[in-house]
Write a protein that holds these residues in place. Structure first.
Motif, short mmCIF file in Angstrom:
data_model
loop_
_atom_site.label_atom_id
_atom_site.label_comp_id
_atom_site.label_asym_id
_atom_site.label_seq_id
_atom_site.Cartn_x
_atom_site.Cartn_y
_atom_site.Cartn_z
N ALA A 20 1.80 4.68 1.66
CA ALA A 20 1.97 4.07 0.34
C ALA A 20 2.95 2.90 0.41
CB ALA A 20 2.47 5.12 -0.66
N GLU A 21 4.04 3.07 1.15
CA GLU A 21 5.01 1.98 1.31
C GLU A 21 4.37 0.78 1.99
OE1 GLU A 21 8.73 2.97 3.13
OE2 GLU A 21 8.95 4.78 1.91
N ARG A 22 3.60 1.04 3.04
CA ARG A 22 2.95 -0.06 3.77
C ARG A 22 1.96 -0.81 2.88
NH1 ARG A 22 3.33 0.36 9.49
NH2 ARG A 22 4.48 2.20 10.11
N LEU A 23 1.32 -0.08 1.96
CA LEU A 23 0.32 -0.69 1.09
C LEU A 23 0.91 -1.22 -0.22
CD1 LEU A 23 -2.51 1.97 1.48
CD2 LEU A 23 -2.40 -0.30 2.55
N ASP A 24 2.18 -0.90 -0.47
CA ASP A 24 2.85 -1.28 -1.72
C ASP A 24 2.15 -0.65 -2.92
OD1 ASP A 24 4.91 -2.49 -3.15
OD2 ASP A 24 3.73 -4.30 -3.52
N VAL A 25 1.85 0.64 -2.80
CA VAL A 25 1.27 1.42 -3.89
C VAL A 25 2.06 2.73 -3.99
CG1 VAL A 25 -1.05 0.45 -3.62
CG2 VAL A 25 -0.47 2.58 -2.44
N SER A 26 1.77 3.52 -4.99
CA SER A 26 2.45 4.81 -5.12
C SER A 26 1.83 5.84 -4.20
CB SER A 26 2.37 5.30 -6.57
OG SER A 26 1.04 5.68 -6.87
N ARG A 27 2.60 6.87 -3.89
CA ARG A 27 2.08 7.97 -3.08
C ARG A 27 0.90 8.63 -3.81
NH1 ARG A 27 3.56 13.37 -3.10
NH2 ARG A 27 2.85 14.50 -1.26
N GLN A 28 0.99 8.70 -5.13
CA GLN A 28 -0.09 9.30 -5.93
C GLN A 28 -1.39 8.51 -5.75
OE1 GLN A 28 0.06 12.27 -7.49
NE2 GLN A 28 -2.13 11.99 -7.70
N THR A 29 -1.31 7.20 -5.62
CA THR A 29 -2.50 6.39 -5.39
C THR A 29 -3.14 6.76 -4.06
OG1 THR A 29 -1.66 4.55 -6.72
CG2 THR A 29 -3.36 4.02 -5.09
N VAL A 30 -2.33 6.90 -3.02
CA VAL A 30 -2.86 7.29 -1.70
C VAL A 30 -3.51 8.67 -1.80
CG1 VAL A 30 -2.23 7.91 0.67
CG2 VAL A 30 -1.24 5.87 -0.39
N ILE A 31 -2.87 9.60 -2.46
CA ILE A 31 -3.43 10.96 -2.63
C ILE A 31 -4.78 10.88 -3.34
CG2 ILE A 31 -3.11 13.15 -3.84
CD1 ILE A 31 -0.06 12.79 -3.35
N SER A 32 -4.85 10.12 -4.41
CA SER A 32 -6.09 10.01 -5.19
C SER A 32 -7.21 9.38 -4.38
CB SER A 32 -5.85 9.20 -6.47
OG SER A 32 -4.96 9.88 -7.32
N ILE A 33 -6.88 8.36 -3.59
CA ILE A 33 -7.90 7.73 -2.74
C ILE A 33 -8.39 8.73 -1.70
CG2 ILE A 33 -8.36 5.92 -1.04
CD1 ILE A 33 -6.32 4.17 -2.57
N GLU A 34 -7.45 9.42 -1.04
CA GLU A 34 -7.83 10.38 0.00
C GLU A 34 -8.72 11.49 -0.55
OE1 GLU A 34 -4.51 11.93 2.19
OE2 GLU A 34 -4.16 10.03 3.21
N LYS A 35 -8.46 11.92 -1.77
CA LYS A 35 -9.25 13.00 -2.38
C LYS A 35 -10.56 12.50 -2.99
CE LYS A 35 -5.55 16.22 -3.43
NZ LYS A 35 -4.89 17.01 -4.47
N GLY A 36 -10.76 11.18 -2.96
CA GLY A 36 -11.99 10.62 -3.52
C GLY A 36 -11.99 10.56 -5.03
N LYS A 37 -10.82 10.68 -5.66
CA LYS A 37 -10.73 10.65 -7.11
C LYS A 37 -10.51 9.23 -7.64
CE LYS A 37 -9.16 15.35 -7.57
NZ LYS A 37 -8.33 16.27 -8.29
N TYR A 38 -10.23 8.30 -6.72
CA TYR A 38 -9.95 6.92 -7.12
C TYR A 38 -10.53 5.99 -6.07
CZ TYR A 38 -7.18 2.66 -7.88
OH TYR A 38 -6.78 1.37 -8.08
N ASP A 39 -11.35 5.06 -6.51
CA ASP A 39 -11.89 4.03 -5.61
C ASP A 39 -10.98 2.81 -5.72
OD1 ASP A 39 -14.06 5.55 -4.82
OD2 ASP A 39 -15.35 4.79 -6.41
N PRO A 40 -10.42 2.37 -4.60
CA PRO A 40 -9.49 1.24 -4.65
C PRO A 40 -10.19 -0.06 -5.01
CG PRO A 40 -10.00 1.76 -2.39
CD PRO A 40 -10.64 2.83 -3.23
N SER A 41 -9.42 -0.98 -5.54
CA SER A 41 -9.95 -2.32 -5.81
C SER A 41 -10.29 -2.96 -4.47
CB SER A 41 -8.89 -3.16 -6.53
OG SER A 41 -7.78 -3.37 -5.66
N LEU A 42 -11.07 -4.01 -4.52
CA LEU A 42 -11.45 -4.71 -3.30
C LEU A 42 -10.22 -5.26 -2.55
CD1 LEU A 42 -13.82 -5.37 -1.52
CD2 LEU A 42 -14.18 -7.45 -2.88
N PRO A 43 -9.26 -5.89 -3.25
CA PRO A 43 -8.08 -6.36 -2.53
C PRO A 43 -7.31 -5.21 -1.85
CG PRO A 43 -8.22 -7.46 -4.65
CD PRO A 43 -9.26 -6.38 -4.64
N LEU A 44 -7.20 -4.07 -2.52
CA LEU A 44 -6.52 -2.93 -1.92
C LEU A 44 -7.31 -2.39 -0.73
CD1 LEU A 44 -4.28 -0.88 -1.68
CD2 LEU A 44 -5.34 0.41 -3.57
#
Length: 64
Positions: A20-44
């Motif tokens: 999350a730090e490397r991507l400049d996002v929250s840890r919750q965002t990483v968790i959501s992406i990993e679980k497939g609950k959130y599709d990241p934007s194209l830039p992300l």
């Protein structure tokens, strides 16, 4: 959309917080992406691929 983020992260020994730090996002965002609950934007998605030095297709699989 399926992703290989947990495997890629584990191969480098990174925690979700470290990624999350490397991507400049929250840890919750990483968790959501990993679980497939959130599709990241194209830039992300590009930042994620760049962080792992691979192509977007190596991180994300559009097949269910």
């Amino acid at each position: 959309m399926r992703n290989h983020l947990p495997r890629l992260r584990a191969e480098r020994g990174w925690t979700q917080g470290q990624l999350a730090e490397r991507l400049d996002v929250s840890r919750q965002t990483v968790i959501s992406i990993e679980k497939g609950k959130y599709d990241p934007s194209l830039p992300l998605a590009f930042r994620i691929a760049s962080t792992f030095d691979c192509r977007i297709e190596d991180v994300f699989d559009p097949e269910p």
